[in-house]
Design an enzyme around this catalytic site. Sequence first.
Site, short mmCIF file in Angstrom:
data_model
loop_
_atom_site.label_atom_id
_atom_site.label_comp_id
_atom_site.label_asym_id
_atom_site.label_seq_id
_atom_site.Cartn_x
_atom_site.Cartn_y
_atom_site.Cartn_z
N HIS A 227 0.79 -1.16 0.10
CA HIS A 227 0.11 -0.02 0.13
C HIS A 227 0.93 1.28 -0.17
O HIS A 227 1.93 1.16 0.40
CB HIS A 227 -0.93 0.13 1.40
CG HIS A 227 -2.14 0.87 0.93
ND1 HIS A 227 -2.00 2.25 1.53
CD2 HIS A 227 -3.35 0.66 0.79
CE1 HIS A 227 -3.21 2.75 1.36
NE2 HIS A 227 -3.85 1.85 0.82
N ASP B 148 -8.32 -5.17 -0.60
CA ASP B 148 -8.56 -5.99 -1.66
C ASP B 148 -8.27 -7.42 -1.58
O ASP B 148 -8.75 -8.05 -2.45
CB ASP B 148 -7.98 -5.41 -3.04
CG ASP B 148 -8.26 -3.76 -3.30
OD1 ASP B 148 -7.66 -3.12 -3.33
OD2 ASP B 148 -9.56 -3.79 -3.39
C1 SDX Z 1 -5.96 0.43 -2.99
O1 SDX Z 1 -4.20 4.70 -1.80
C2 SDX Z 1 -5.14 4.22 -1.19
O2 SDX Z 1 -5.66 4.48 -0.43
C3 SDX Z 1 -5.77 3.01 -2.20
C4 SDX Z 1 -6.73 2.28 -1.31
C5 SDX Z 1 -7.88 2.90 -1.27
O3 SDX Z 1 -8.88 2.47 -0.22
O4 SDX Z 1 -8.37 3.74 -1.87
O5 SDX Z 1 -6.50 1.74 -0.13
C6 SDX Z 1 -7.22 0.95 -2.16
O6 SDX Z 1 -5.68 0.76 -3.88
C7 SDX Z 1 -5.42 -0.70 -2.37
C8 SDX Z 1 -4.14 -1.23 -3.00
C9 SDX Z 1 -4.57 -2.03 -4.20
N1 SDX Z 1 -3.48 -2.63 -5.11
C10 SDX Z 1 -2.76 -3.70 -5.01
O7 SDX Z 1 -3.09 -4.61 -4.29
C11 SDX Z 1 -1.77 -3.91 -6.14
C12 SDX Z 1 -0.43 -4.56 -5.48
N2 SDX Z 1 0.24 -3.87 -4.72
C13 SDX Z 1 1.27 -2.79 -5.58
O8 SDX Z 1 1.03 -2.58 -6.86
C14 SDX Z 1 1.59 -1.58 -4.58
O9 SDX Z 1 1.81 -2.05 -3.33
C15 SDX Z 1 0.75 -0.35 -4.40
C16 SDX Z 1 0.50 0.09 -5.97
C17 SDX Z 1 -0.29 -0.59 -3.83
C18 SDX Z 1 1.56 0.96 -3.93
O10 SDX Z 1 2.82 1.00 -4.66
P1 SDX Z 1 3.71 2.10 -4.29
O11 SDX Z 1 3.29 3.01 -3.10
O12 SDX Z 1 4.12 2.93 -5.36
O13 SDX Z 1 4.95 1.46 -3.74
P2 SDX Z 1 6.26 0.75 -4.68
O14 SDX Z 1 5.80 0.22 -5.81
O15 SDX Z 1 7.31 2.05 -4.72
O16 SDX Z 1 6.52 -0.32 -3.63
C19 SDX Z 1 7.80 -0.13 -3.09
C20 SDX Z 1 8.45 -1.59 -2.93
C21 SDX Z 1 9.01 -1.64 -4.49
O17 SDX Z 1 10.27 -2.50 -4.34
P3 SDX Z 1 11.59 -1.46 -4.48
O18 SDX Z 1 11.55 -0.93 -5.92
O19 SDX Z 1 11.73 -0.58 -3.29
O20 SDX Z 1 12.59 -2.65 -4.58
O21 SDX Z 1 7.89 -2.65 -2.42
C22 SDX Z 1 7.59 -3.50 -3.60
C23 SDX Z 1 7.83 -2.68 -4.88
O22 SDX Z 1 8.62 -3.59 -6.14
N3 SDX Z 1 6.00 -3.80 -3.77
C24 SDX Z 1 5.66 -5.10 -4.08
C25 SDX Z 1 4.41 -5.16 -3.90
N4 SDX Z 1 4.04 -3.75 -3.65
C26 SDX Z 1 5.15 -3.11 -3.66
N5 SDX Z 1 6.50 -6.26 -4.36
C27 SDX Z 1 5.58 -7.46 -4.69
N6 SDX Z 1 4.22 -7.50 -4.71
C28 SDX Z 1 3.34 -6.31 -4.16
N7 SDX Z 1 2.23 -6.56 -4.32
#
Ligand code: SDX
Length: 428
Positions: free
Chosen positions: A306, A363
């Site tokens: 998140h 989710d």
């Molecule tokens: C919602 O914002 C809100 O409030 C949203 C929400 C709402 O109520 O409105 O809460 C609803 O959208 C919940 C999120 C649903 N999405 C997912 O479940 C999709 C999977 N999650 C990821 O895509 C990710 O965690 C995000 C998009 C949710 C957040 O991404 P960020 O904040 O841009 O963080 P990031 O991608 O920079 O991640 C930080 C690190 C990265 O690794 P590094 O580059 O630091 O090495 O964590 C890793 C990412 O690769 N990472 C994951 C991951 N999520 C982050 N690695 C594997 N699996 C994951 N799910």
Amino acid sequence: MSDSVKLYYQGKEYEFPVVESTIGDKGIDISKLRSETGLITLDVGFKNTGATKSKISYLDGDLGQLYYRGYPIEQIAEKSTFVEVMYLLLEGELPTQAQLDEFKHNMNKYSLVSEEMKHLLKGFPRSAHPMGVLSSLTSALTAFNPHAVNVKSEEDVRRAATLLLAKFPVLCAWTYRLKLGLPLNYSDNRLDYVHNFYQMMFRFPTEDFHMDEVVVDALDKLLILHADHEQNCSASTVKMVGSAHSGLFASVSAGVSALWGPLHGGANQAVIEMLEMIRKDGGDLQKWIDKAKNKNDDFRLMGFGHRVYRNFDPRARVIKKVCDDVFNKLGIHDEELDLAKKLEEVALHDDYFIEKKLYPNVDFYSGLIYKALGIPTEMFTVMFALGRLPGWIAQWKEMRLNNEPINRPRQVYIGSPKRDYAPIKDRK
Ligand code: SDX
């Protein structure tokens, strides 16, 4: 004495005030940054940038806490109803019984959707994704409710909000009925909100319709848990469009499209598709965990991680309990639920997820409940939109009534310096 921060640049010192918060992040007011220093900030994805001051919801990402107008989400989910939460988010206070009755009465006045909207609906192929249909129908509401919303009139905004709250569940149910080629049900003002939505979704005009109270209670809780979440991507989209003084329906239509994305609300559909894929692939969880950790693999563990939460999403905790209740009471055994629990267990003990503070989000389990309630996968994000609607409207209303300016971010330009046009004969 309010706090401030100092910035030193090219031998000069600049001072900017700190905006105090009730709880959580304080903000540096940089409204004079560019005029005084010639600099702007750069924060791609707005990970460190506050877009506004808001009183609606607050979440603490480190502690995994979420409040609606100051009330902890756990108490709201246990004791309130979705319609009461609509009132709370829009008006700022829990309603008295008289205020709640009037709110419901006013919604009922608008629960009929124009018959002509059915022509639009039936113009879509049954293969259309419900989120695309819903976004189109929401925008089309403007055509059938043309009275322009005087965005500075609290009364006009309140009426437009009530109209949208009343018609949106009808549009959501109709997108479902379209997909299955089923006859469209009308809203029934004799029923409360969730029973009414339930019958619009699942009732057949040819037979009596029994509504299981386990399903009704689960739906009410799910809608409550999705109702608002600060300046998330879709709420920010609703506000971006609304900041140009575009109407409420057009603004919310854009929010539906933003929520559709698999990184945002579309994740609830992506979680189920991911679990089904892992199950069909033989259920080797470690293989998929390793793929999620691999920088060169674009697979991500959907429903995990998140932007703000660096702890359990408090909504995920409540939803996981609702999930267990629904499956136990309905006597359902679901392979994907077992797989989800094992996946959560493995991930939460894996150093990668521990170090990056990646936990299940709202989710991760919600789709399993929707599936158990008989809602098809492609409708999961529509259910998220139905829950989020009062939050979108509350955020749009707060922005409009605070008379906030049009949103127009700046940029750091790294393209070509000025150059003269070259005729095509001189190009290489
Ligand atoms: C919602 O914002 C809100 O409030 C949203 C929400 C709402 O109520 O409105 O809460 C609803 O959208 C919940 C999120 C649903 N999405 C997912 O479940 C999709 C999977 N999650 C990821 O895509 C990710 O965690 C995000 C998009 C949710 C957040 O991404 P960020 O904040 O841009 O963080 P990031 O991608 O920079 O991640 C930080 C690190 C990265 O690794 P590094 O580059 O630091 O090495 O964590 C890793 C990412 O690769 N990472 C994951 C991951 N999520 C982050 N690695 C594997 N699996 C994951 N799910």
